[in-house]
Design an enzyme around this catalytic site. Structure first.
Site, PDB file in Angstrom:
ATOM      1  N   HIS A 242       0.585  -1.284   0.255  1.00 47.11           N
ATOM      2  CA  HIS A 242       0.554   0.018  -0.207  1.00 47.11           C
ATOM      3  C   HIS A 242       0.705   1.545   0.118  1.00 47.11           C
ATOM      4  O   HIS A 242       1.647   1.647   0.486  1.00 47.11           O
ATOM      5  CB  HIS A 242      -1.204  -0.243   1.486  1.00 47.11           C
ATOM      6  CG  HIS A 242      -0.527   0.230   2.404  1.00 47.11           C
ATOM      7  ND1 HIS A 242      -0.338   1.695   3.143  1.00 47.11           N
ATOM      8  CD2 HIS A 242      -0.202  -0.813   3.586  1.00 47.11           C
ATOM      9  CE1 HIS A 242       0.704   0.552   4.329  1.00 47.11           C
ATOM     10  NE2 HIS A 242       0.087  -0.523   4.290  1.00 47.11           N
TER      11      HIS A 242
ATOM     12  N   ASP B 283       5.711   1.987   7.092  1.00 44.58           N
ATOM     13  CA  ASP B 283       4.459   1.568   6.830  1.00 44.58           C
ATOM     14  C   ASP B 283       3.667   2.359   5.721  1.00 44.58           C
ATOM     15  O   ASP B 283       3.713   3.122   6.514  1.00 44.58           O
ATOM     16  CB  ASP B 283       4.202   1.354   8.257  1.00 44.58           C
ATOM     17  CG  ASP B 283       2.369   0.575   7.980  1.00 44.58           C
ATOM     18  OD1 ASP B 283       2.121   0.157   6.763  1.00 44.58           O
ATOM     19  OD2 ASP B 283       1.708   0.761   9.338  1.00 44.58           O
TER      20      ASP B 283
ATOM     21  N   GLU C 116      -5.549   1.916   2.340  1.00 49.32           N
ATOM     22  CA  GLU C 116      -5.111   0.254   2.976  1.00 49.32           C
ATOM     23  C   GLU C 116      -5.205   1.335   4.463  1.00 49.32           C
ATOM     24  O   GLU C 116      -6.364   0.129   5.620  1.00 49.32           O
ATOM     25  CB  GLU C 116      -3.723  -0.010   3.280  1.00 49.32           C
ATOM     26  CG  GLU C 116      -3.358  -1.366   3.944  1.00 49.32           C
ATOM     27  CD  GLU C 116      -3.325  -1.483   5.162  1.00 49.32           C
ATOM     28  OE1 GLU C 116      -3.559  -2.417   6.052  1.00 49.32           O
ATOM     29  OE2 GLU C 116      -2.901   0.052   5.593  1.00 49.32           O
ATOM     30  N   GLU C 117      -5.069   2.096   4.904  1.00 47.14           N
ATOM     31  CA  GLU C 117      -5.300   2.246   5.967  1.00 47.14           C
ATOM     32  C   GLU C 117      -6.431   3.234   7.290  1.00 47.14           C
ATOM     33  O   GLU C 117      -6.867   3.802   7.980  1.00 47.14           O
ATOM     34  CB  GLU C 117      -3.744   3.703   6.783  1.00 47.14           C
ATOM     35  CG  GLU C 117      -2.316   3.810   6.179  1.00 47.14           C
ATOM     36  CD  GLU C 117      -2.301   2.720   7.588  1.00 47.14           C
ATOM     37  OE1 GLU C 117      -2.891   1.929   8.354  1.00 47.14           O
ATOM     38  OE2 GLU C 117      -1.164   2.047   7.729  1.00 47.14           O
TER      39      GLU C 117
ATOM     40  N   ASP D  82       3.990  -5.312   3.549  1.00 45.26           N
ATOM     41  CA  ASP D  82       3.696  -4.774   4.137  1.00 45.26           C
ATOM     42  C   ASP D  82       4.968  -4.411   5.381  1.00 45.26           C
ATOM     43  O   ASP D  82       5.818  -4.893   5.229  1.00 45.26           O
ATOM     44  CB  ASP D  82       2.506  -4.627   4.999  1.00 45.26           C
ATOM     45  CG  ASP D  82       1.438  -3.421   5.463  1.00 45.26           C
ATOM     46  OD1 ASP D  82       2.575  -2.392   5.778  1.00 45.26           O
ATOM     47  OD2 ASP D  82       0.612  -3.812   4.769  1.00 45.26           O
TER      48      ASP D  82
ATOM     49  N   HIS E 200       2.707   3.778  13.643  1.00 46.19           N
ATOM     50  CA  HIS E 200       1.862   5.043  12.915  1.00 46.19           C
ATOM     51  C   HIS E 200       2.229   6.303  14.257  1.00 46.19           C
ATOM     52  O   HIS E 200       0.973   6.751  14.688  1.00 46.19           O
ATOM     53  CB  HIS E 200       0.119   4.437  14.163  1.00 46.19           C
ATOM     54  CG  HIS E 200      -0.664   3.368  12.504  1.00 46.19           C
ATOM     55  ND1 HIS E 200      -1.572   3.127  12.270  1.00 46.19           N
ATOM     56  CD2 HIS E 200       0.348   3.191  11.323  1.00 46.19           C
ATOM     57  CE1 HIS E 200      -2.106   2.316  11.380  1.00 46.19           C
ATOM     58  NE2 HIS E 200      -0.531   2.292  11.107  1.00 46.19           N
TER      59      HIS E 200
HETATM   60 ZN   LIG Z   1       0.498  -1.203   6.277  1.00 49.31          ZN
END
Ligand SMILES: [Zn+2]
Length: 354
Positions: free
Chosen positions: A74, A177, A206-207, A229, A320
């Site tokens: 992604h 990520d 994706e997130e 990923d 994140h």
């Molecule tokens: Zn990811």
């Protein structure tokens, strides 16, 4: 085999740096898409940008009846969207994707297409009450401050402002990520073997719920799919001296092969195939501890009549947040495992017992 082998050297690290420093919050993936298109065009039989903004690349194996193997990474990252302009350069905002408000206070951000520098401010310690210091800040109480000259509009995106760094064996970035997956997939495309039709999906959104992957899987109609990923490594020692048994993955232990998470139960034949491939080639790997989270594989497997899927991730600490940390060696081993695996895929793989 006459396939050139991919590697991770200076050029690949430079590309990862460029990808990581691009700003591409879910729904605004243009900066990463541009880099991907430049990189993949010379190696593709077909390149499409679909209605949602996914980049779909086909590289045929030559000859007939090859397995259609979809590889996915992604392009988007978590971030922010401006909600309202409160004047004087202050903006109320929402988070896009899963971000813990504890990560936000005092962090520099970049806003909009021009990457305007801003900061998520907070109340100084001198004025905060004991109660406020104990509590997690609410999103409502936070603002992005661009200063009086910083003009932006509601609906514009923002990211953490952290720049990519290489520190000894580690890489640090806001967007490992999943730019590390994007960079891996670019390398795999450049060295695609002839035993498969390689269908590369660089996906959007994706997130916020695996949205791009859903339509990409439908469009490609693959025989099997692998999501590439990056997954959390919560592998720090515990502070009370107890053994850390819930770490998800560990840095330095190689690519993480998935078995089970909230979005997917991975195909046991593909899990076994990846483990056996790694063992035969002497590539270290780890099983991601079954639990929460999910990857694009969760959306791909439920397209059309169903697709056998598995996920492989490069582990990183501090998911994140403004900055995550991975090991270059884990990235190298992930690329190696995937390259050896795609070279060994035959149509018999899916005729095996589950
Ligand atoms: Zn990811």
């Amino acid at each position: 085999m006459s396939v050139s082998q991919p590697a991770i050297e200076n050029a690949q690290l430079k590309l990862l740096e460029k990808l990581c420093n691009a700003c591409a919050v879910s729904g605004d993936e243009g900066e990463v898409r541009k880099i991907v298109l430049e990189e993949v065009k010379p190696f593709a039989d077909e390149v499409k940008v679909d209605a949602l903004g996914n980049v779909l690349v086909t590289r045929l194996g030559g000859g007939k009846n090859h397995p259609r193997v979809m590889l996915d990474a992604h392009m988007d990252e978590v971030g922010f969207i401006l909600v309202s302009d409160e004047g004087d350069g202050l903006y109320r905002f929402e988070t896009v994707g899963g971000i813990d408000a504890r990560h936000l206070v005092g962090k520099p951000v970049l806003v909009g297409k021009d990457h305007l520098p801003g900061v998520i401010g907070s109340k100084p310690i001198h004025l905060a009450s004991t109660d406020e210091l104990k509590r997690k800040p609410s999103l409502d109480s936070l603002r992005i401050d661009l200063g009086p000259s910083g003009k932006a509009k509601p609906g514009e995106w923002a990211t953490f402002a952290t720049k990519f760094r290489r520190v000894g064996p580690s890489i640090m970035s806001k967007a490992i990520d999943d730019r590390i997956g994007v960079a891996t997939l670019i390398e795999l495309l450049k060295h695609a073997p002839s035993n498969i039709d390689l269908l590369a999906a660089f996906t959007v959104q994706e997130e916020v719920g695996l949205r791009g992957a859903r339509v990409a899987g439908y469009a490609f109609e693959p025989n099997l799919a692998i999501a590439i990923d990056s997954t959390p490594a919560h592998d720090l020692p515990t502070y009370d001296g107890a053994e850390n048994t819930v770490y998800n993955t560990k840095l330095g232990a190689g690519p993480a092969i998935y078995v089970y998470n909230r979005a997917t139960i991975d195909d046991p034949r593909l899990v076994r195939f990846l483990q056996e491939t790694a063992e035969a080639a002497g590539i270290p790997y780890q099983i991601r501890q079954p639990g929460g989270g999910g990857t694009d594989a969760g959306a791909i497997q439920r397209t059309r009549g169903g697709v056998p899927v598995v996920s492989v991730s490069v582990p990183h600490r501090y998911t994140h947040s403004p900055i995550s940390i991975s090991r270059v060696d884990d990235w190298k081993h992930t690329l190696q495992l995937l390259q050896v695996a795609v070279q060994s895929i035959t149509s018999n793989l899916l005729l095996e017992k589950r």
